[in-house]
Design a protein around this motif. Structure first.
Motif, PDB file in Angstrom:
ATOM      1  N   PRO A  98      -3.395   0.707  -3.288  1.00  0.00           N
ATOM      2  CA  PRO A  98      -2.500  -0.372  -3.720  1.00  0.00           C
ATOM      3  C   PRO A  98      -1.451   0.114  -4.723  1.00  0.00           C
ATOM      4  O   PRO A  98      -1.723   0.979  -5.560  1.00  0.00           O
ATOM      5  N   PHE A  99      -0.271  -0.450  -4.620  1.00  0.00           N
ATOM      6  CA  PHE A  99       0.787  -0.188  -5.592  1.00  0.00           C
ATOM      7  C   PHE A  99       0.253  -0.460  -7.004  1.00  0.00           C
ATOM      8  O   PHE A  99      -0.376  -1.485  -7.250  1.00  0.00           O
ATOM      9  N   GLY A 100       0.486   0.468  -7.943  1.00  0.00           N
ATOM     10  CA  GLY A 100       0.057   0.266  -9.322  1.00  0.00           C
ATOM     11  C   GLY A 100      -1.323   0.803  -9.640  1.00  0.00           C
ATOM     12  O   GLY A 100      -1.803   0.654 -10.775  1.00  0.00           O
ATOM     13  N   THR A 101      -1.992   1.426  -8.652  1.00  0.00           N
ATOM     14  CA  THR A 101      -3.295   2.036  -8.932  1.00  0.00           C
ATOM     15  C   THR A 101      -3.119   3.142  -9.968  1.00  0.00           C
ATOM     16  O   THR A 101      -2.218   3.971  -9.867  1.00  0.00           O
ATOM     17  N   SER A 102      -3.983   3.164 -10.988  1.00  0.00           N
ATOM     18  CA  SER A 102      -3.878   4.208 -12.013  1.00  0.00           C
ATOM     19  C   SER A 102      -4.586   5.477 -11.544  1.00  0.00           C
ATOM     20  O   SER A 102      -5.475   5.433 -10.682  1.00  0.00           O
ATOM     21  N   LEU A 103      -4.193   6.594 -12.118  1.00  0.00           N
ATOM     22  CA  LEU A 103      -4.860   7.860 -11.811  1.00  0.00           C
ATOM     23  C   LEU A 103      -6.339   7.794 -12.183  1.00  0.00           C
ATOM     24  O   LEU A 103      -7.187   8.351 -11.496  1.00  0.00           O
ATOM     25  N   ILE A 128      -3.602  10.351 -17.431  1.00  0.00           N
ATOM     26  CA  ILE A 128      -4.566   9.673 -16.567  1.00  0.00           C
ATOM     27  C   ILE A 128      -4.270   8.174 -16.449  1.00  0.00           C
ATOM     28  O   ILE A 128      -4.705   7.511 -15.497  1.00  0.00           O
ATOM     29  N   SER A 129      -3.519   7.628 -17.391  1.00  0.00           N
ATOM     30  CA  SER A 129      -3.163   6.195 -17.346  1.00  0.00           C
ATOM     31  C   SER A 129      -1.990   5.904 -16.412  1.00  0.00           C
ATOM     32  O   SER A 129      -1.673   4.743 -16.149  1.00  0.00           O
ATOM     33  N   TYR A 130      -1.351   6.936 -15.898  1.00  0.00           N
ATOM     34  CA  TYR A 130      -0.172   6.773 -15.047  1.00  0.00           C
ATOM     35  C   TYR A 130      -0.505   5.955 -13.800  1.00  0.00           C
ATOM     36  O   TYR A 130      -1.553   6.156 -13.178  1.00  0.00           O
ATOM     37  N   ARG A 131       0.396   5.048 -13.428  1.00  0.00           N
ATOM     38  CA  ARG A 131       0.179   4.185 -12.261  1.00  0.00           C
ATOM     39  C   ARG A 131       1.079   4.619 -11.098  1.00  0.00           C
ATOM     40  O   ARG A 131       2.275   4.873 -11.281  1.00  0.00           O
ATOM     41  N   ILE A 132       0.487   4.699  -9.930  1.00  0.00           N
ATOM     42  CA  ILE A 132       1.181   5.190  -8.736  1.00  0.00           C
ATOM     43  C   ILE A 132       2.117   4.111  -8.204  1.00  0.00           C
ATOM     44  O   ILE A 132       1.707   2.968  -8.001  1.00  0.00           O
ATOM     45  N   MET A 135       0.839  -1.189   0.000  1.00  0.00           N
ATOM     46  CA  MET A 135       0.000   0.000   0.000  1.00  0.00           C
ATOM     47  C   MET A 135       0.885   1.254   0.000  1.00  0.00           C
ATOM     48  O   MET A 135       1.960   1.279   0.607  1.00  0.00           O
ATOM     49  N   ILE A 136       0.408   2.288  -0.671  1.00  0.00           N
ATOM     50  CA  ILE A 136       1.171   3.525  -0.816  1.00  0.00           C
ATOM     51  C   ILE A 136       0.344   4.692  -0.298  1.00  0.00           C
ATOM     52  O   ILE A 136      -0.845   4.810  -0.618  1.00  0.00           O
ATOM     53  N   THR A 137       0.961   5.555   0.481  1.00  0.00           N
ATOM     54  CA  THR A 137       0.275   6.726   1.014  1.00  0.00           C
ATOM     55  C   THR A 137       0.275   7.848  -0.023  1.00  0.00           C
ATOM     56  O   THR A 137       1.326   8.190  -0.584  1.00  0.00           O
ATOM     57  N   ILE A 138      -0.905   8.411  -0.265  1.00  0.00           N
ATOM     58  CA  ILE A 138      -1.030   9.513  -1.215  1.00  0.00           C
ATOM     59  C   ILE A 138      -1.856  10.635  -0.599  1.00  0.00           C
ATOM     60  O   ILE A 138      -2.608  10.437   0.353  1.00  0.00           O
ATOM     61  N   GLN A 139      -1.702  11.825  -1.165  1.00  0.00           N
ATOM     62  CA  GLN A 139      -2.542  12.970  -0.805  1.00  0.00           C
ATOM     63  C   GLN A 139      -3.186  13.495  -2.086  1.00  0.00           C
ATOM     64  O   GLN A 139      -2.524  13.591  -3.122  1.00  0.00           O
ATOM     65  N   ILE A 140      -4.463  13.829  -2.009  1.00  0.00           N
ATOM     66  CA  ILE A 140      -5.184  14.357  -3.169  1.00  0.00           C
ATOM     67  C   ILE A 140      -5.604  15.787  -2.867  1.00  0.00           C
ATOM     68  O   ILE A 140      -6.394  16.039  -1.941  1.00  0.00           O
ATOM     69  N   LYS A 141      -5.065  16.743  -3.625  1.00  0.00           N
ATOM     70  CA  LYS A 141      -5.353  18.149  -3.375  1.00  0.00           C
ATOM     71  C   LYS A 141      -6.794  18.512  -3.723  1.00  0.00           C
ATOM     72  O   LYS A 141      -7.393  19.382  -3.096  1.00  0.00           O
TER      73      LYS A 141
END
Length: 551
Positions: free
Chosen positions: A16-21, A48-52, A1-7
């Protein structure tokens, strides 16, 4: 799992690792006025296809943002390329030249007949049919040699030579159906995101138009700019004549040790054009030369070089920079966002400027201020100027073609000159270099060297500068008696060594990092040209220093 922030919704979570935008926007219910096409991920522009794959700060954007606008534009370039590829013989090449009249001017090289409305209609229908198929713009990461072979097969010499010379192991290539291409930046997810475009017959080519970010549901109306179009056309033809229409050709000159000849030819061409303008002024017996142009177009050096040409004809040029007549910084008018508007004409001390002009024309000796951009105040250093019998006033500033600036002066006394850096070299046939990029890089270097501004500060002001140009400069450009293109084919190779360290200093935590990152990618296409090869009178010396002129 990866921590993200959404502005966009001010949330923090784990994904999850690899989640797309795309998946993230849908799961979070992010809604915008137009379709979401990408995001700034740690302030880098991603599709938008980029994976986190690591912790990040995310800000989604839609088609109406600057980032979305250019994705839309590049995607339209590919659609037009595919239409030409599918409908016309292989030897016919699409060339996307430059911005003009609210669109991008395009031509079809090697077409065996004049381009007509019937062919434009066929291309339009083909694009519409491709859009209806909802074909994906597929981004392929391929070994560079494989990409080179693909472009060789499709006859895209300018692209495979560019990639081959960059010496990267892998290259990102886009595919649309059976067509491949390479673009400087991201494309849209698929053709269904294209909801509006225009393709009109224009001069001997076509005008490709897309919606503007500030008017996303309409196309701009064609407005004639014959003088500007003529300058663009002349320089493109000239760049072909000297064999440097694309970046890879410029890089070849550097590699082969022939760049000094190219520099001398381009600098001499500038001098020839300025001499012709001086001859016209002499024939018309004008008393005042007004030089206008957008930010970092090289007005100051043009003023000085034109003054040299006028001196050859027996004049005693008296030079004035309108920039020295700024109001004190605390008196600068504010724009609609409450920010200081340095680009509006009321940022100039008009009463003082007009009094100075009238006193000069009356034969008086007048004091001349110098504006200190670091303190934001006029400084009086005891400099004075006076008109003699053979004197001619040469005035430069962004508002010089605005009638308000010299409304008390008889028009018959004025010669109006518009200058801009109208980039004549392209990355390749379908990747033109925006003139705004040329000027922004110049301004970043100048502001850093002489005005005490960081690249971050310059980039943050650029949108306001551009709005000011659209409001205060470009509406008057066709009123000019002559136009002069200050761009040099070799200049990005020279400016690169100065711009890169300044841009690298922009912190990743700032919103300006995305633009700095884009400009660094752009500059990576150019090989470095040593600054020592540039003459002391070159326009580039205004920005990098070492000029024979005094500023």
């Amino acid at each position: 799992m990866i921590t993200i922030q959404i502005k966009n919704n001010n949330t923090s979570k784990e994904v999850p690792f690899g989640t797309s935008l795309q998946e993230l926007a849908e799961s979070e219910g992010i809604k915008m006025d137009f379709p979401i096409v990408g995001a700034l991920v740690n302030n880098k522009n991603r599709p938008i296809s980029y994976r986190i794959h690591k912790p990040c700060l995310i800000q989604f954007f839609d088609l109406t943002s600057t980032y979305g606008h250019f994705m839309y534009e590049r995607s339209m370039f590919f659609l037009l390329y595919k239409a030409v590829k599918d409908l016309l013989p292989k030897e016919v090449k699409l060339r996307i030249s430059h911005s003009i009249s609210g669109g991008k001017y395009c031509e079809l090289d090697n077409l065996d007949r004049p381009l007509d409305q019937n062919l434009v209609n066929q291309l339009t229908k083909h694009i519409q049919a491709t859009i209806a198929q909802d074909l994906p713009f597929e981004r392929l990461v391929l070994p560079t040699q494989e990409a080179v072979e693909i472009f060789k097969e499709e006859g895209l010499e300018d692209k495979y030579e560019l990639l081959r010379n960059r010496r990267q192991i892998y290259t990102s290539v886009y595919r649309l159906g059976d067509a491949h291409n390479y673009y400087y930046g991201n494309l849209l997810p698929s053709t269904r995101y294209i909801y509006l475009f225009g393709l009109d017959l224009y001069a001997s080519g076509m005008l490709l138009k897309i919606p503007q970010p500030n008017h996303p549901t309409t196309l701009s109306l064609n407005h004639p700019v014959p003088k500007l179009f003529s300058i663009y056309k002349d320089y493109k033809i000239w760049a072909n004549k000297i064999g440097v229409p694309y970046v890879y050709k410029l890089n070849q000159k550097i590699t082969e040790g022939k760049i000094q000849d190219t520099i001398l030819v381009t600098e001499s061409y500038h001098e020839k054009l300025l001499a012709k303008i001086a001859d016209t002024i002499h024939e018309r017996d004008n008393k005042i030369v007004l030089i206008s142009g957008p930010s970092s177009s090289g007005k100051t050096t043009t003023c000085k070089r034109l003054s040299v040409q006028l001196s050859i004809l027996g004049y005693n040029p008296v030079q004035i920079s309108v920039d020295d007549f700024f109001v004190e910084r605390e008196d600068t008018p504010l724009d609609e966002n409450g920010e200081k508007d340095f680009e509006c004409i009321d940022a100039i001390d008009l009463p003082l400027f007009n009094k100075t002009l009238n006193d000069l024309l009356d034969g008086k000796e007048v004091p001349l201020p110098t504006f200190d951009f670091q303190t934001g105040h006029k400084v009086w250093k005891g400099n004075t100027i006076k008109m003699e019998e053979n004197s001619i006033l040469v005035i430069e500033g962004i508002h010089c073609l605005n009638p308000r600036l010299t409304e008390q002066i008889d028009d018959s006394l004025k010669f109006k000159l518009f200058v801009s850096a109208l980039t004549s070299i392209s990355i390749d046939r379908q990747n033109p270099i925006p003139t705004t990029d040329n000027r922004l890089i110049r301004r970043i270097i100048r502001d850093y060297n002489y005005r005490g501004y960081s690249a971050q500060e310059t980039i943050s002001r650029w949108a306001s500068v551009r709005r000011g140009e659209n409001k205060n400069i470009f509406p008057y450009q066709e009123n000019a008696d002559a136009m002069f293109n200050t761009s040099l084919i070799c200049e990005m190779g020279v400016l690169k060594q100065y711009a890169v360290p300044i841009l690298l200093a922009v912190p990743e935590t700032s919103t300006e990092f995305a633009e700095a990152y884009r400009l660094l990618k752009f500059l990576s296409y150019f090989k470095v040209i040593p600054e020592k090869n540039i003459p002391g009178t070159s326009i580039l010396r205004e920005f990098v220093g070492g000029s024979k002129f005094s500023y």
